[in-house]
Scaffold this motif. Structure first.
Motif: not given
Length: 497
Positions: A28-37, A175-180, A185-189
């Motif tokens: 979430i930190i990575t996604t949110v920071s990416g969305h902010k960028r 894009r943010c939706n797709a990243q989340l 999915l990655l978290c589950g795996i």
């Protein structure tokens, strides 16, 4: 519920929760920071594009009195549209689309001037505004005699004109939706993989614990010969090794006590049988006066032997359970007490006990037990020595404390392979000689108990034909601690006085 689980289940569940939280937080930190960028990049692009369109609109207005031509440029992105205002009057409006609502809206605050992030019908738009210079008349919005789409005729006036860029951010949020979604999915795996790894690891970890648990149950059923395999150097293998040492110690203690009981029974049975036999003989009418005197002497001798045996066993048991009262004791006093106790035995063999007086030497311990210790050591030395021999008592001091006490005889000596067995109850190197001198093999066992009560240790060194030396080491730290406590007590008494 958790406390009823097995250890491997607790490890698995706790590691699974920890891994999910770790992956989720990091993702979430990575996604949110990416969305902010991404939003910052869109902001920079909007400012740049608004500046470019401002120049184009002003140029087109000056040359052709037309506001629509710059907005018909096919290079303008499809998600960008423009509005032109003079005051509150709209001269051009290309903003008419309504994109789909994005799933996620993080609601970042962007400066209102010159940028503004606005939500219209749950869709986020980025507004960038630039001031226009449209002096010189009304805007001509006719193209081939017809009004251009979105153009509005305006009357020249003094109100300032402005260009508004409107950018649809649906793509950014998509894009943010797709990243989340990818993140979840990655978290589950990763959590599933982590759980599998931790289940395997916890099972591997708990296997030795299960073996130790089973071993404890086996040992609790009095099977002390059981041993655990030791295959490594980690903590569990170290615990297994210590468990084996404990079982071996228990097994040795049981073996020693069984041996001690067998010896005790043997020591008691023989004189009792003889006493009963001689007592029956005394009751007999055929026993003459000489026979009666011999029987009485034998009964008296064996009774004294049994009395000595009982006293030594009682002393051994008392020492095992005695509360040691430690205090400063003069070495000379302990030596004098011991020498008085064994003086008769020494005189019978015409032995010399040599000791150099050390009036400044102190021992830290129980005076009665320390005297018993030295009596038993001297008693063993007398039994091992021949007639007209000598016994040496020595001491090694540290400051004024006795750090080592030694007793040396010049008798027959002890074989090296038997030195480790000397402190076992009822153990005797020369059983025939010991019995003839009323020995039962408890003296050094008593010494060992006394030394252990004083946190010390005992060492034996012997050379066959040249004699044996027993060294008793006392911990200097105990003496130092007591001396410090006494000094503090005297200092306190002086202050109060």
């Amino acid at each position: 519920m958790i406390y009823k689980m097995k250890l491997w289940q607790k490890i698995c569940i706790s590691s699974l929760i920890a891994s999910i939280l770790l992956f989720a937080v990091c993702g979430i930190i990575t996604t949110v920071s990416g969305h902010k960028r991404n939003l910052q990049a869109e902001e920079n692009q909007a400012v740049w594009l608004a500046g470019q369109m401002k120049a184009e609109v002003e140029r087109a207005y000056r040359e052709h009195k037309d506001l629509t031509a710059p907005f018909l440029n096919p290079l303008i992105p499809e998600d960008v549209c423009f509005q032109v205002y003079r005051g509150e009057t709209r001269l051009y409006d290309g903003f008419g689309r309504e994109p789909e609502t994005p799933r996620y809206d993080f609601g970042y605050e962007i400066a209102r001037e010159p940028l503004e992030l606005v939500t219209i019908q749950k869709v986020n738009y980025l507004f960038a505004e630039e001031t226009l210079d449209l002096e010189g008349g009304a805007a001509e919005s006719a193209v081939n005699g017809k009004a251009a789409p979105g153009a509005v005729a305006a009357v020249a006036g003094s109100e300032p004109a402005r260009l508004v860029l409107v950018k649809d951010l649906s793509d950014v949020y998509a894009r943010c939706n797709a990243q989340l979604q990818t993140l979840f999915l990655l978290c589950g795996i990763l959590s599933a993989v982590s759980a599998l790894i931790m289940v395997t690891a916890s099972l591997i970890i708990t296997v030795p614990i299960k073996k130790i648990n089973e071993a404890v149950k086996i040992v609790s059923d009095d099977y002390y010969a059981y041993r655990l395999p030791v295959t490594g150097t980690d903590e569990l293998n170290e615990l297994s090794a210590n468990f084996n040492v404990m079982c071996e110690a228990i097994e040795n203690n049981i073996r020693n006590y069984k041996f001690a009981i067998d010896n005790f029974i043997h020591e008691v049975k023989t004189p009792l049988t003889s006493i009963i036999g001689y007592a029956d003989m005394l009751k007999s009418y055929d026993c003459t006066g000489e026979c009666r005197e011999e029987a009485v002497d034998y009964i008296l001798t064996q009774s004294r032997r049994l009395n000595s045996l009982v006293k030594k066993i009682m002393g051994f048991l008392v020492i095992e359970s005695k509360q040691v009262e430690k205090k400063f004791v003069r070495l000379d006093e302990v030596v004098n007490m011991a020498c008085i106790s064994i003086r008769v035995q020494a005189e019978m063999k015409e032995l010399r006990i040599e000791y150099q007086n050390r009036p400044e030497a102190y021992m830290y311990g129980d005076e009665e037990l320390l005297a018993t210790l030295l009596v038993n050591l001297l008693d063993n030395s007398i039994k091992a020595s021949g007639e007209h021999s000598q016994i040496l008592i020595g001491a090694v001091l540290r400051e004024d404390a006795v750090e080592e006490l030694s007793v040396r005889d010049f008798g027959m000596g002890i074989p090296e392979e038997e030195l480790d067995k000397l402190t076992e109850p009822f153990y005797m190197v020369d059983k025939s000689r010991s019995r003839s001198q009323n020995g039962i093999g408890l003296g050094l066992s008593i010494c060992k108990s006394i030394i252990q009560a004083h946190n010390g240790r005992m060492e034996f060194s012997s050379t066959p034909g040249e004699g044996t030396t027993v060294r008793v080491h006392f911990p200097y730290e105990d003496y130092q601690y007591l001396r410090q406590a006494q000094d503090e007590l005297f200092e306190k008494a002086d202050i109060e006085g």
